[in-house]
Scaffold this active site. Structure first.
Site, mmCIF file in Angstrom:
data_model
loop_
_atom_site.group_PDB
_atom_site.id
_atom_site.type_symbol
_atom_site.label_atom_id
_atom_site.label_comp_id
_atom_site.label_asym_id
_atom_site.label_seq_id
_atom_site.Cartn_x
_atom_site.Cartn_y
_atom_site.Cartn_z
ATOM 1 N N TYR A 3 91.273 -34.653 54.082
ATOM 2 C CA TYR A 3 90.135 -34.400 53.314
ATOM 3 C C TYR A 3 90.190 -34.798 51.522
ATOM 4 O O TYR A 3 89.270 -34.993 51.152
ATOM 5 C CB TYR A 3 89.975 -32.852 53.216
ATOM 6 N N HIS A 22 96.642 -31.737 62.961
ATOM 7 C CA HIS A 22 95.058 -31.950 62.738
ATOM 8 C C HIS A 22 94.509 -32.542 64.020
ATOM 9 O O HIS A 22 93.437 -31.982 64.465
ATOM 10 C CB HIS A 22 94.965 -32.757 61.659
#
Length: 268
Positions: free
Chosen positions: A39, A97
């Site tokens: 991110y 992730h």
């Protein structure tokens, strides 16, 4: 649950936008924050927490290891880098992730490294994200289900992922629903609008309450104070079994996130 049932997501929020979102969320009562290395906002999230005045021990902080950092010489150093950005000695939860099977990722090797990070005290809990049943089973076979706090998966009224969710529940692994509002697509759904009217609620609250009522954790994001407050109130709603059944009928396999280079073969 191993993890808080309600948190703030920060996907696609950067710089001052994410700082403002996190600070406002903490101000109105959120105590769990979800971020990730990819991110590119961990430093901003760390700044927001530092400026919020909320004590670190009162927060539940999650980050996720990106696929570029799965190698033995990279995973733990990358987590230490994340901790530095987040201005903390340890996070509460660290996830893998994406499993990235197309890249030839060894799930056993990655899970062992993640467990090592936990044993080093860099993270209180560990888990996975975007794993299907087969890959979750690989992770369980490697380190044991007791070490896997959650599988964070895309899950919404339009993508209910029941086969995977039921499997995780059987394994006592928490389900974290991301994209619960399907990029906002569910917000104008006629069924949800009708149910929302009955409860004098918003459609977002109904979708979140539907997930919460099934025992899932949710991490909706917002940059608007009124929406942050409104989303939290989903915890106060109780939907009838009839309403839950109406939402169950909205299933359409409506997947929003499916990066072919990182995603597994999804359970149908």
């Amino acid at each position: 649950m191993h993890i808080p049932q309600f948190g703030l997501g920060t996907f696609r929020l950067k710089d001052q936008v994410v700082i403002d979102s996190v600070k406002t969320a903490l101000e109105v009562g959120y105590r769990a924050i979800d971020t990730a290395q990819i991110y590119e906002n961990e430093a901003a999230v760390g700044q927001a927490i530092a400026e919020s005045g909320v004590a670190r021990q009162d927060l539940f902080l999650t980050t996720k290891i990106w696929v570029d950092h799965f190698a033995e010489d990279k995973l733990i150093p990358s987590l230490k880098d994340s901790l530095q950005k987040l201005r903390t000695d340890a996070v509460d939860l660290t996830l893998i992730h994406w499993p990235a099977p197309q890249l030839g990722v060894s799930i056993p090797a990655v899970m062992q490294l993640l467990l090592e990070a936990k044993q080093q005290g860099l993270t209180q809990q560990i888990g996975i994200s975007n794993f299907n049943i087969a890959l979750t089973q690989q992770a369980i076979d490697t380190i044991g289900a007791e070490h896997i706090a959650t599988n964070q998966i895309e899950l919404s009224p339009y993508l209910q992922n029941l086969k995977l969710a039921n499997y995780l529940t059987q394994q006592d692994i928490d389900v974290t629903s991301y994209m619960t509002l399907a990029y906002g697509k569910v917000l104008n759904d006629p069924t949800l609008l009708e149910i929302a009217t009955q409860h004098q609620a918003t459609t977002a609250q109904i979708a979140l309450a539907w997930a919460l009522q099934q025992g899932y954790a949710v991490i909706p994001s917002s940059t608007k104070r009124e929406n942050l407050i409104s989303n939290l109130k989903a915890q106060d709603l109780t939907l009838s079994s009839e309403e839950m059944q109406l939402i169950a009928q909205l299933e359409r396999n409506g997947r929003e996130v499916n990066p072919e280079q990182w995603a597994p073969e999804w359970d149908q």
